[in-house]
Design an enzyme around this catalytic site. Structure first.
Site, PDB file in Angstrom:
ATOM      1  N   HIS A   1      68.001  87.232  44.129  1.00  0.00           N
ATOM      2  CA  HIS A   1      68.792  87.899  44.332  1.00  0.00           C
ATOM      3  C   HIS A   1      69.412  88.850  45.290  1.00  0.00           C
ATOM      4  O   HIS A   1      68.648  90.353  45.536  1.00  0.00           O
ATOM      5  CB  HIS A   1      69.772  88.411  43.291  1.00  0.00           C
ATOM      6  CG  HIS A   1      69.903  87.822  42.457  1.00  0.00           C
ATOM      7  ND1 HIS A   1      71.810  86.971  42.457  1.00  0.00           N
ATOM      8  CD2 HIS A   1      70.278  86.733  41.333  1.00  0.00           C
ATOM      9  CE1 HIS A   1      72.268  85.949  41.610  1.00  0.00           C
ATOM     10  NE2 HIS A   1      70.161  85.613  40.816  1.00  0.00           N
TER      11      HIS A   1
ATOM     12  N   CYS B   1      69.773  81.408  43.526  1.00  0.00           N
ATOM     13  CA  CYS B   1      69.923  81.598  42.330  1.00  0.00           C
ATOM     14  C   CYS B   1      70.214  80.404  42.028  1.00  0.00           C
ATOM     15  O   CYS B   1      70.082  79.482  42.178  1.00  0.00           O
ATOM     16  CB  CYS B   1      70.654  82.813  41.480  1.00  0.00           C
ATOM     17  SG  CYS B   1      69.537  82.719  40.076  1.00  0.00           S
TER      18      CYS B   1
ATOM     19  N   GLU C   1      71.035  89.641  47.391  1.00  0.00           N
ATOM     20  CA  GLU C   1      72.160  91.382  48.105  1.00  0.00           C
ATOM     21  C   GLU C   1      72.399  92.147  46.378  1.00  0.00           C
ATOM     22  O   GLU C   1      73.289  92.708  46.566  1.00  0.00           O
ATOM     23  CB  GLU C   1      73.287  89.904  47.531  1.00  0.00           C
ATOM     24  CG  GLU C   1      73.842  89.624  46.331  1.00  0.00           C
ATOM     25  CD  GLU C   1      72.938  88.707  45.635  1.00  0.00           C
ATOM     26  OE1 GLU C   1      72.285  88.333  46.673  1.00  0.00           O
ATOM     27  OE2 GLU C   1      73.158  88.267  44.593  1.00  0.00           O
TER      28      GLU C   1
HETATM   29  N1  GLN Z   1      71.156  80.413  35.142  1.00  0.00           N
HETATM   30  C1  GLN Z   1      72.216  80.016  36.091  1.00  0.00           C
HETATM   31  C2  GLN Z   1      72.820  78.661  36.561  1.00  0.00           C
HETATM   32  O1  GLN Z   1      71.547  78.029  35.948  1.00  0.00           O
HETATM   33  C3  GLN Z   1      71.923  80.578  37.736  1.00  0.00           C
HETATM   34  C4  GLN Z   1      71.795  82.442  36.968  1.00  0.00           C
HETATM   35  C5  GLN Z   1      72.250  83.324  38.705  1.00  0.00           C
HETATM   36  O2  GLN Z   1      72.624  82.655  38.940  1.00  0.00           O
HETATM   37  N2  GLN Z   1      71.809  84.581  38.452  1.00  0.00           N
HETATM   38  O3  GLN Z   1      73.359  78.587  36.694  1.00  0.00           O
END
Ligand code: GLN
Length: 193
Positions: A172, A80, A174
């Site tokens: 994710h 992410c 995890e």
């Molecule tokens: N939207 C977040 C970002 O731009 C990432 C979201 C996440 O890691 N769950 O950093």
């Protein structure tokens, strides 16, 4: 023991550590300082908020040594926000963070926190069984360069990809009960040792 670091500034650090603890032969390490970069065999950059993690990396002087080590071939996995930190390009921004992986990512591509969701998907390279994929204010990959292997797509958008020693997922693993993705990453590290 294989030393797998988790960048320990912000986001889902503990969850990654707990997943790694389930894998035999792996020693999880919370990474905050430059000296630790030399000790680890691979690194996970967790989800959280990419702008914040990017800034703290610079404040802790870990940014350049880390970038160098990734370019030398150390396996790295961004989940992410971690994926955003690895990307060479971020849609609508004229700067990137580590800028090491040949992908262009769109931040918050599925809307805000309230638009978080979960899907089940089989990713054959990772597991023969369907895996739960959790998306939280997730990015997706809009474009990949030539050397990038697409591991998974959802509704026509790329959500997991690998380029040599670099792995990126929009979601994710995890936050699930299934450590297949963590095992896949540990196998990437073993290939390098
Ligand atoms: N939207 C977040 C970002 O731009 C990432 C979201 C996440 O890691 N769950 O950093």
């Amino acid at each position: 023991m294989i030393k797998v670091g988790v960048l320990d500034f912000q986001g889902s650090v503990i969850e990654h550590i707990e997943m790694l603890e389930k894998i035999e032969g792996v020693e999880p390490i919370r990474v905050k300082y430059e000296e630790q970069i030399k000790e680890i065999d691979g690194l996970i950059i967790p989800g959280g908020e990419s702008t914040t993690i990017g800034k703290i990396m610079k404040d802790f002087n870990i940014f350049l040594p880390l970038k160098e080590k990734i370019l030398e071939g150390m396996p790295v996995w961004g989940t992410c926000a971690g994926m955003i930190l690895l990307a060479k390009k971020i849609v609508g921004q004229d700067y990137s963070h580590l800028g090491v992986m040949d992908i262009e990512v769109k931040r918050n591509a599925y809307g805000s926190q309230i638009d978080s969701f979960m899907i089940e998907k089989t990713i054959p390279q990772v597991s023969s069984k369907p895996i739960s994929l959790v998306f939280i204010r997730a990015p997706y990959i809009e474009k990949v360069g030539e050397g990038v292997e697409i591991l998974s797509e959802h509704e026509g958008k790329i959500i997991a990809a690998r380029e040599k020693n670099m792995l990126a997922t929009s979601f994710h693993p995890e936050l699930t009960e299934d450590e297949s993705f963590h095992r896949y990453f540990v196998d990437m590290i073993k290939e390098k040792l």
